[in-house]
Scaffold this active site. Structure first.
Site, mmCIF file in Angstrom:
data_model
loop_
_atom_site.group_PDB
_atom_site.id
_atom_site.type_symbol
_atom_site.label_atom_id
_atom_site.label_comp_id
_atom_site.label_asym_id
_atom_site.label_seq_id
_atom_site.Cartn_x
_atom_site.Cartn_y
_atom_site.Cartn_z
ATOM 1 C CG ASP A 251 -2.248 -0.587 0.936
ATOM 2 O OD1 ASP A 251 -2.724 -1.390 1.747
ATOM 3 O OD2 ASP A 251 -2.802 -0.269 -0.131
ATOM 4 C CB ILE B 54 -0.735 1.420 -4.223
ATOM 5 C CG1 ILE B 54 -0.097 0.058 -4.455
ATOM 6 C CG2 ILE B 54 -1.883 1.608 -5.199
ATOM 7 C CD1 ILE B 54 -1.059 -1.083 -4.233
ATOM 8 C CD GLU C 234 -3.571 1.710 4.254
ATOM 9 O OE1 GLU C 234 -2.743 2.543 3.870
ATOM 10 O OE2 GLU C 234 -3.353 0.881 5.148
ATOM 11 C CG ASP D 171 -3.002 6.687 -1.036
ATOM 12 O OD1 ASP D 171 -2.654 5.883 -1.916
ATOM 13 O OD2 ASP D 171 -2.827 6.487 0.175
ATOM 14 C CG HIS E 271 -17.461 9.304 -18.693
ATOM 15 N ND1 HIS E 271 -18.154 8.404 -19.460
ATOM 16 C CD2 HIS E 271 -18.042 9.264 -17.471
ATOM 17 C CE1 HIS E 271 -19.112 7.848 -18.743
ATOM 18 N NE2 HIS E 271 -19.063 8.347 -17.527
ATOM 19 C CB CYS F 36 -15.012 6.840 -25.042
ATOM 20 S SG CYS F 36 -16.416 6.182 -24.142
ATOM 21 C CB SER G 118 -14.296 1.871 -23.737
ATOM 22 O OG SER G 118 -13.024 1.899 -24.233
ATOM 23 C CB SER H 174 -20.307 -0.710 -19.321
ATOM 24 O OG SER H 174 -21.591 -0.729 -19.869
#
Lengths: 370, 590
Positions: free
Chosen positions: A76, A79, A115, A117, A161, A203, A229, A231
């Site tokens: 973590d 990241i 976690e 951030d 998006h 997209c 793209s 879903s």
């Protein structure tokens, strides 16, 4: 006949001699490959840029990559997870503290040990670029910083998006592909990465990596310019689409990967062909110096550390200082301490008289009279 | 087998130390090390307890308290605390670096319904609340406050960095320190709330990591996020303050209390049946006490037993405690004794309702709402109820309103029983646009059995377009009002501070027997500010460009265009024919 026998024995001896040589070559190659990637630590920056309940799938996308990356070993502290809205504890979520990626609630990608951030209003273009380039205010805590160096491999994942040349942040601002390319160039010049893998699931995602010009960048996108793209599947109990197609198949692919796996980037490029994804995923490797076929998935998604075994002994000197006596120890204190009165009415009313004087000096204008 | 806790504590220390470790280590060039003697190591202790209180509406209220008491001094000069055992290192370093005398931070989801549930053990407002008393040696309190909020936002994974001078106030009479101290200069107090802040697993995870046993042993195994957040009310808090070490109170110790209050709803978590068990509430049962704890107990409030509900497994241990002005009886389950767990080696308490009962009305209760219509003006009403039949008592009302609701203090009225009630103390600090919020504190005497209404009119400001949040149509939040009072108690309160008191009754120090201190939070307000249409810049650009292109463009063309006759180009055959015709001198083809 004799000559023939001599020839065969010579050939046989030569073969015997060359086998161990070929084997050591093979071992050396393997070892060379092991050390060829040149990175010593791994970082990941995972960003979801969409707000509002109906963009549940973007948060699920980011959390599924987070989950894979954590499972493969990146801790973590390495990241930086940015989620623009809270779906797990959203009041519209019928199962609080969960974010599902598969319908029928099979896999909870939010988990018990997450976690985040940057969350909510903190996920802005400015904060994202500051995290990448390292230009954060001095009081920013460690968990919110990307403390990479020139031997770090960084994975950057963006979802939300987007359009031709831009990505929308929280429905109110945008980041353009030129800004992103410049940010990566800043990172290269400040030596903030060794190699960088950029994955985008929006997209017209391929437009975001068109303008990159810094070395050692590899990019993947879920759709080409002009394509959307899509879903994956809605869940009728939750009421929204749970994941995007590209990240869904990416998650499926990553679930097969384990820290010792030898899967390479060519396998990653094959994830979600047009038959499954409807859009055509794209990739860009011209700025990358190594051959993608020799780049392991765990070079970016995992945290495989190189270990050098040494046989030298190191002496550790112990710095034991004698016990320091505490100055002003308890038995010298004579004054007894007391708790403060929580609502000292008399004192407060008395305070009013003094407050009135200082108050009238502080504020411009007539003091309040009651 | 090998000590599992020893290994875990190494792991936990590493995790706890990660946030501020490197920054402080870099600053501190010389590190003094103390040889750890057994006497020094034993000076910290850890206690955990869980109180379960069935509520009359069928809901159930569970309150966890984890207390670490450490006999050390973070604020002593020349002495750097470097060996941590039970006390989390990340918080200890925060205390010494910013010279914090007292720290209270809470994260709450939901609103505490006083009329249905009574008074909570530890009250908290919706959202995040942070109030800190700094040591009087601090010279730049605002700078320390700003850095402290940033560090805490990293530790708790919350966006506490949004706390800045526009939502911080310095109350002048409320929020007196709950710990030891003599002088109370309110210049060293800072208070801020973030009503919009959400609580979710990402806040619970670092909170659990601060516990000595983590979530692996003891009462903390019950803290599973999927059950805790599926509740009507969830509040987790951290309270750090200096306390008396012993009864003589000659030396002080530092106390860290981590509290978690949760109310499970009868219909969502209880499936409509008035029958609760630990497994139904938390999807776990208790199997052992935390090995590092000196005491680990579960208290179940059985004051209304046996007419109302039955409790199993039965326990011989009973305890009485005076808490919130009432004497309550508790069944005690001591987890450090093996016989509590029975043959199955797991403890699952079962509470079954037998009848309905009448709840005692809470003596103090407050509400707040916005009245008015339109997006220009409005009125804030705060209503405080005193339900005591014959005693009047004073309450301190503290209101902190953001600057974009411009209060007109000349319209402030306080009425009780439809008569004017003049407050005996008023402190008002007006707001400064984009710099400071309003702060209004009043000491009001509430007549017995009455309703007091405080009203003030306001006007809504128009913000600059960059100051709007990405979702401005949701509205803007105004933090809860705080009503602090010394409520008359029905039973004599215990003024002796002893170590053997259960944790839930020893949170607020008691000075006199006849009353107890209570803090009630009102609802936060959600107001709509006049919001512009953010698509207008795009629309305006399109429209303007179209008008300019069509209007100016046509005009320009009309003025500057000249017309010429254009000869059309002929096909090849006709051109050859024309050439021959020119030679012959005959008129040309067109």
């Amino acid at each position: 006949m004799d000559y023939y026998n001599l020839l065969t024995t010579c050939a046989f001896i030569h073969l015997l001699v060359s086998i161990p040589y070929a084997y050591s070559n093979y071992v050396e190659n393997k070892a060379g490959q092991f050390f060829s990637s040149g990175h010593t630590n791994n970082w990941a920056v995972l960003v979801c840029t969409s707000r509002f309940w109906f963009n549940y799938r973007h948060v699920a996308n980011t959390l599924s990559v987070y989950r894979s990356v954590k499972r493969l070993g990146i801790p973590d502290s390495h990241i930086v997870l940015m989620l623009a809205d809270d779906m797990a504890c959203n009041y519209r979520n019928p199962k609080p503290a969960t974010v599902f990626s598969h319908k029928n609630m099979e896999l909870n990608v939010y988990g018990d040990d997450v976690e985040v951030d940057y969350r909510g209003y903190e996920v802005t273009v400015e904060n994202f670029l500051r995290v990448l380039t390292g230009r954060l205010p001095p009081s920013t805590p460690r968990s919110k910083r990307l403390l990479s160096d020139d031997r770090s491999n960084i994975l950057i994942y963006l979802t939300g998006h987007g359009g031709n040349g831009f990505l929308k942040f929280q429905d109110s601002e945008e980041i353009s592909n030129m800004e992103l390319a410049d940010a990566f160039e800043q990172m290269w010049q400040k030596r903030r990465y060794n190699e960088l893998l950029f994955i985008i699931d929006t997209c017209q995602g391929a437009s975001m990596y068109e303008r990159f010009y810094s070395p050692n960048l590899m990019a993947l996108a879920s759709s080409q310019v002009g394509e959307d793209s899509l879903s994956h599947q809605p869940d009728l109990a939750i009421g929204v689409h749970l994941m995007d197609k590209y990240t869904f198949y990416l998650l499926e692919f990553l679930e097969e990967v384990h820290p010792a796996s030898q899967a390479n980037m060519n396998d990653l490029f094959k994830v979600c062909p047009q038959s499954q994804c409807v859009s055509t995923p794209g990739h860009r490797t011209d700025l990358f110096q190594r051959n993608p076929g020799s780049v392991l998935i765990t070079d970016f998604f995992g945290s495989v550390r190189k270990v050098e075994i040494t046989k030298d002994t190191i002496n550790l000197t112990s710095s034991l200082k004698p016990l320091i006596q505490r100055s002003g120890s308890g038995d010298m204190q004579i004054e007894s301490l007391t708790y403060v009165d929580q609502l000292p009415v008399a004192e407060i009313i008395h305070q009013n008289a003094i407050q009135g004087l200082s108050y009238s000096i502080m504020t411009e204008g007539t003091p309040v009279n009651f | 087998d090998s000590d599992p806790v020893g290994f875990d504590s190494l792991d936990l220390n590493e995790r706890r130390g990660r946030s501020t470790d490197a920054e402080l280590d870099r600053r501190d060039g010389t590190r003094t090390s103390e040889a750890l003697t057994p006497a020094a190591a034993a000076r910290d202790e850890f206690q955990e307890e869980l109180v379960i209180r069935p509520l009359h509406s069928g809901d159930i209220y569970a309150s966890f308290q984890f207390r670490t008491l450490w006999d050390t001094d973070f604020l002593q000069e020349g002495q750097k605390v470097s060996h941590y055992r039970l006390f989390p290192k990340s918080l200890g370093q925060v205390l010494s670096k910013f010279s914090v005398r007292e720290l209270h931070i809470s994260f709450t989801q939901g609103f505490w319904r006083t009329m249905q549930w009574g008074q909570p053990f530890i009250p908290s407002p919706p959202g995040a609340e942070l109030w800190v008393w700094f040591h009087d040696t601090v010279s730049d309190v605002d700078g320390n406050w700003k850095e402290l909020t940033n560090v805490l936002s990293g530790i708790f994974c919350a966006s506490l960095n949004f706390i800045d001078l526009t939502n911080t106030v310095q109350p002048s009479a409320s929020f007196k320190p709950l710990g030891l101290g003599n002088a109370t200069d309110h210049r060293f107090l800072r208070y801020a709330t973030l009503p919009r802040e959400i609580v979710c697993t990402e806040n619970l995870t670092p909170w659990k990591k601060l516990l000595p046993c983590g979530s692996k042993a003891g009462l903390a195994v019950l803290l599973k996020s999927e059950k805790l957040f599926h509740s009507s009310f969830h509040s987790q808090a951290v309270h750090i303050r200096p306390v008396c070490q012993d009864e003589q109170c000659t030396s002080k110790a530092w106390e860290l209390r981590q509290t978690l209050n949760v109310v499970f709803d009868l219909y969502t978590a209880g499936q409509g049946k008035k029958e609760w068990s630990l497994f139904k509430m938390f999807s776990r049962t208790l199997t052992e006490a935390c090995p590092l704890a000196t005491s680990s107990k579960v208290y179940v409030d059985i004051t209304d037993n046996p007419e109302l509900f039955e409790l199993s497994p039965a326990t011989p241990l009973l305890s009485q405690a005076v808490v919130l002005g009432d004497r309550r009886t508790y069944s005690v389950y001591d987890l450090s004794r093996a016989e509590t767990f029975g043959q199955l080696r797991s403890l699952n308490l079962l509470l079954r309702w037998k009848g309905d009962g009448e709840m005692l009305r809470p003596l103090l209760h407050a509400e707040r709402y916005v009245a008015g219509f339109g997006l220009q003006t409005g009125e804030i009403h705060t209503v405080i109820y005193n339900n005591h039949p014959y005693r009047a008592f004073p309450v301190l009302l503290m209101d902190s309103v953001p600057w974009y609701l411009q209060l007109y203090i000349h319209t402030l009225t306080v009425t009780s029983k439809s008569r004017d009630n003049k407050p005996s103390y008023i402190h008002y600090q007006p707001a400064k646009d984009r710099h400071r919020p309003h702060l209004l504190e009043m000491l009001i005497q509430l007549p017995p059995h009455s309703m007091t209404e405080v009203t003030v009119q306001f006007e809504r400001a128009l913000l600059k377009w960059t100051e709007y949040t990405p979702d401005p149509n949701h509205g803007f939040y105004v933090g809860s009002s705080v009503v602090s009072a010394l409520v008359p108690s029905m039973v004599a309160m215990n003024t002796n501070f002893t170590q053997d008191q259960p944790l839930f009754s020893s949170f607020v120090p008691v000075k006199e027997e006849s009353s107890y201190f209570v803090r009630v939070y009102t609802e936060p307000l959600l107001v709509n500010l006049p919001t512009p249409d953010f698509s207008m810049p795009y629309n305006v650009i399109c429209l303007t460009c179209t008008v300019v292109a069509v209007g100016y463009g046509s005009f320009y063309n009309l003025l500057t265009r000249t017309f010429q006759v254009d000869e059309p180009s002929l096909p090849l055959a006709k051109r050859l024919a024309n050439l021959i015709r020119r030679i012959r001198g005959v008129p040309l083809l067109t």
